[in-house]
Design a protein around this motif. Sequence first.
Motif: not given
Length: 426
Positions: A25-30, A35-38, A385-390
């Motif tokens: 899973p993508l580890q989102v912390v903020r 924008l989401l930041f991993d 990989n290109n900075g989009v969660l979709l």
Amino acid sequence: MVDLLKKDKQYVWHPFTQHQTAGDPLQVVRAEGTLLFDIEGKSYIDANSSWWVNVHGHGHPHLAEAVNKQFMELEHVVFAGVTHPKAVELSELITKILPENFQRVFFSDNGSTSTEVALKMSFQYWFNKDEDRKRVLAIEGAYHGDTFGAMSVGERDMFNRPFEPFFFDVDYLPFPESDKEAEILTKAEKLLSTKTFASLILEPLVQGASGMRMYSSNFLDQLSAIAKKYETIVIFDEVMTGFGRTGKMFAMDHCEVKPDIVCLSKGLTGGTMALGLTVASEKMYQSFLSDEMARGFLHGHSFTANPLASAVSCANLDLFEKPSTKEAINTIVNWNQTFADELKQWQSVENVRQQGTILAFSVKNEAGNTYFSSIRDRAYKFFLNNGVLLRPLGNTIFINPPYCITEEEYIELKSVILGFLRSLEE
Ligand SMILES: *Cc1c(COP(=O)(O)O)cnc(C)c1O
């Protein structure tokens, strides 16, 4: 935090996941705004608004203030036999922005419970009238949630096959493709004229989970009118379409004929907390009044009308009152129109469709349109990989960003999507 992934794998069971084959899973912390930041500080555009819930962006100060303030006053209290200011305020606000026949607000916890409550209300409406109406009419491809009643009225597919033996019987109308509308209305009239249907439930204008399938408000008006002619309760599940997604506040704002019950959740708390509302007409409510306890609606949840969720919903509605929010929605609608025209030029793209802030298209795929198509995984990884969660639905790619998305972010989102299409044509 170094152990986040390791411990996730040790302890957590994720939704809609086959853990044997799923990637990390993508580890989102903020998060902030769009924008989401991993965990490594890399940013991602939240192109599907965190499963549709986020409307004004992450970490909105007005919403934060509402939660903080409410927490210090009253964080929770039982709602049977008790009332509190924010539940009443939210009920008043929501009934004021809905068409005038919506007068009674019932609180639950999420989208599934809001549809579950609507179905139970419609069954009990007929029970209270001592009339034998038990059938439900729904539309093929529907998604109304993952609890049993909600699953029963949804599409019968591999997502819910293990549970199918336990579902109640439902009649389905085919999905209203524009060339089949007349035929489907004839079928609906034939069924509904038997006066055996308790309710008609549908996702107005856009079927979400089955792939952002869109249909006309004219068809919907005609279908609702037929249901009303035979006194069938009309339920609009606006869990996904509510709160500006279709370009207007609610999908029903595009319609002449209004339903008897509406279900709301996803955008309701601005993406901060779980809350569902089932809003009914006065006629529905009146049919539960009796000297007998058993004719009341005996349903509730521990967190019914949680004050924190109610307070943040009121604050969310404040933000919708601001002219800048309407402008932001209109701007996204215009950007989507331009982007839709551009997408139509691509060989690998078909069925480009838009309803307000929702833009969807299909990637041509010889294997057919299934949720598990390989295009889906390839697209999902490319976007990450290109900075989009979709999250594509099969070979359907769709965007429904938070309304605070900036022009720069939208251009970036577009260029990543076009980059993916280019990678397919290589
Ligand atoms: C997401 C959704 C639901 C279910 O809502 P949950 O909060 O996930 O339970 C119900 N109906 C529609 C139309 C939805 O999109």
